[in-house]
Scaffold this motif. Structure first.
Motif, short mmCIF file in Angstrom:
data_model
loop_
_atom_site.label_atom_id
_atom_site.label_comp_id
_atom_site.label_asym_id
_atom_site.label_seq_id
_atom_site.Cartn_x
_atom_site.Cartn_y
_atom_site.Cartn_z
N MET A 1 0.71 -1.12 -0.07
CA MET A 1 0.05 -0.08 -0.08
C MET A 1 0.81 1.01 -0.16
SD MET A 1 -2.93 1.19 2.47
CE MET A 1 -4.23 -0.20 2.15
N LEU A 2 1.95 1.21 0.78
CA LEU A 2 2.62 2.23 0.75
C LEU A 2 3.35 2.83 -0.31
CD1 LEU A 2 3.85 4.60 2.75
CD2 LEU A 2 5.89 3.05 3.36
N GLY A 3 3.75 1.75 -1.40
CA GLY A 3 4.37 1.99 -2.53
C GLY A 3 3.05 2.59 -3.52
N VAL A 4 1.99 2.23 -3.39
CA VAL A 4 0.80 2.79 -4.02
C VAL A 4 0.75 4.27 -3.75
CG1 VAL A 4 -1.67 2.80 -4.68
CG2 VAL A 4 -0.34 0.56 -4.63
N PHE A 5 0.86 4.59 -2.33
CA PHE A 5 0.59 5.78 -1.88
C PHE A 5 1.81 6.75 -2.51
CE2 PHE A 5 -1.69 5.64 2.27
CZ PHE A 5 -2.64 4.82 1.65
N GLU A 6 2.97 6.26 -2.58
CA GLU A 6 4.22 6.99 -3.14
C GLU A 6 3.99 7.11 -4.51
OE1 GLU A 6 7.69 4.57 -1.98
OE2 GLU A 6 7.39 5.25 0.14
N ARG A 7 3.61 6.41 -5.39
CA ARG A 7 3.64 6.46 -6.85
C ARG A 7 2.30 7.55 -7.11
NH1 ARG A 7 -0.49 4.65 -10.11
NH2 ARG A 7 -0.94 2.93 -8.72
N LEU A 8 1.43 7.46 -6.35
CA LEU A 8 0.13 8.52 -6.52
C LEU A 8 0.57 9.85 -6.32
CD1 LEU A 8 -3.04 6.29 -5.68
CD2 LEU A 8 -2.16 6.88 -7.88
N ALA A 9 1.29 10.07 -5.13
CA ALA A 9 1.72 11.20 -4.56
C ALA A 9 2.78 11.90 -5.79
CB ALA A 9 2.56 11.03 -3.30
#
Length: 259
Positions: A1-9
């Motif tokens: 999930m953190l990887g998804v957050f980072e990509r979207l940010a």
């Protein structure tokens, strides 16, 4: 999930900077706060990505709430999104505005990212691990290092809001005695505590949960805490409040280990 957050940010940050460089109109919401194309486009990117990856987790996003879109039931987990925290900083051509994404679980900010696209500062946190990320001009992560809060030194370094300071904040700082003051906008204040660059962040002005959730998640992951004035941890998902609107925060104090 953190990887998804980072990509979207990172994707949202790229779009925010496009608007920042091209310029845009500034509109006013019902509460008279500013909103721009950057807020709206960033939110679209983040919501599309989260809803595609996690269709069963509800999203609470600042501009959707402002537009009157009904908020779903929030039992268990939900996302809190501030697509452009520090819109006043953005409008005034300052650099310390951020993109914020957080996961809330049972009232606690568990996972969060804070990205300041103008300066490249990027922070992430999940239970037990907070990091500062190095980002290049093409919005790629080049490296990361762990961060943790520090024990308060002498004098304490206090972070205060650049656009929303209050007499109560000034009084709190005076009561601390000699204190170094760091003035900065947006949720970066939490991240300075998390990265051991400051010790305490008092907030006696009004904030909303999407303003604080991602930075608070990073701070807690780094070993700090955000508490209301009665000493209890700040909680999220506040609805049907007798004295304020949904998702409004009470006053709070965020701190590192012993500030």
């Amino acid at each position: 999930m953190l990887g998804v957050f980072e990509r979207l940010a990172l994707e949202a940050g790229r779009e925010v900077m496009r608007v920042f460089h091209e310029g845009c109109a500034v509109d006013s919401k019902a509460d008279s706060s500013p909103v721009t194309e950057a807020d709206r486009e960033s939110e679209k990117i983040i919501l599309a990505g989260l809803r595609a990856a996690y269709p069963d987790i509800p999203c609470v996003a600042e501009e959707e709430v402002a537009a009157g879109i009904a908020t779903p039931d929030l039992d268990g987990a939900f996302f809190l999104i501030d697509p452009l925290d520090g819109t006043k900083e953005f409008v005034n051509r300052r650099t310390d505005f951020t993109v914020n994404i957080a996961l809330i679980r049972h009232g606690v900010p568990e996972v969060g990212v804070v990205f300041a696209p103008c300066t490249g500062r990027f922070f992430s946190g999940r239970p037990g691990k907070a990091e500062a990320l190095e980002v290049d001009a093409d919005y790629r992560v080049l490296g990361r290092r762990p961060i943790t809060v520090r024990a308060g030194g002498t004098p304490l370094a206090v972070v205060a809001s650049r656009s929303h300071n209050t007499p109560e904040t000034d009084a709190f700082i005076r009561d601390l005695g000699a204190a170094e003051i760091v003035s900065i906008g947006s949720s970066l204040k939490f991240c300075l505590l998390a990265a051991a660059e400051a010790d305490v962040y008092p907030r006696f002005g009004r904030t909303m949960e999407w303003d604080t959730a991602a930075g608070d998640a990073v701070l807690r992951a780094a070993g700090g805490m955000t508490r209301t004035l009665d000493g209890r941890p700040l909680v999220y998902g506040k609805r049907n409040q007798a004295s304020d609107s949904d998702f409004a925060n009470p006053h709070f104090i965020a701190s590192g280990k012993s500030a």
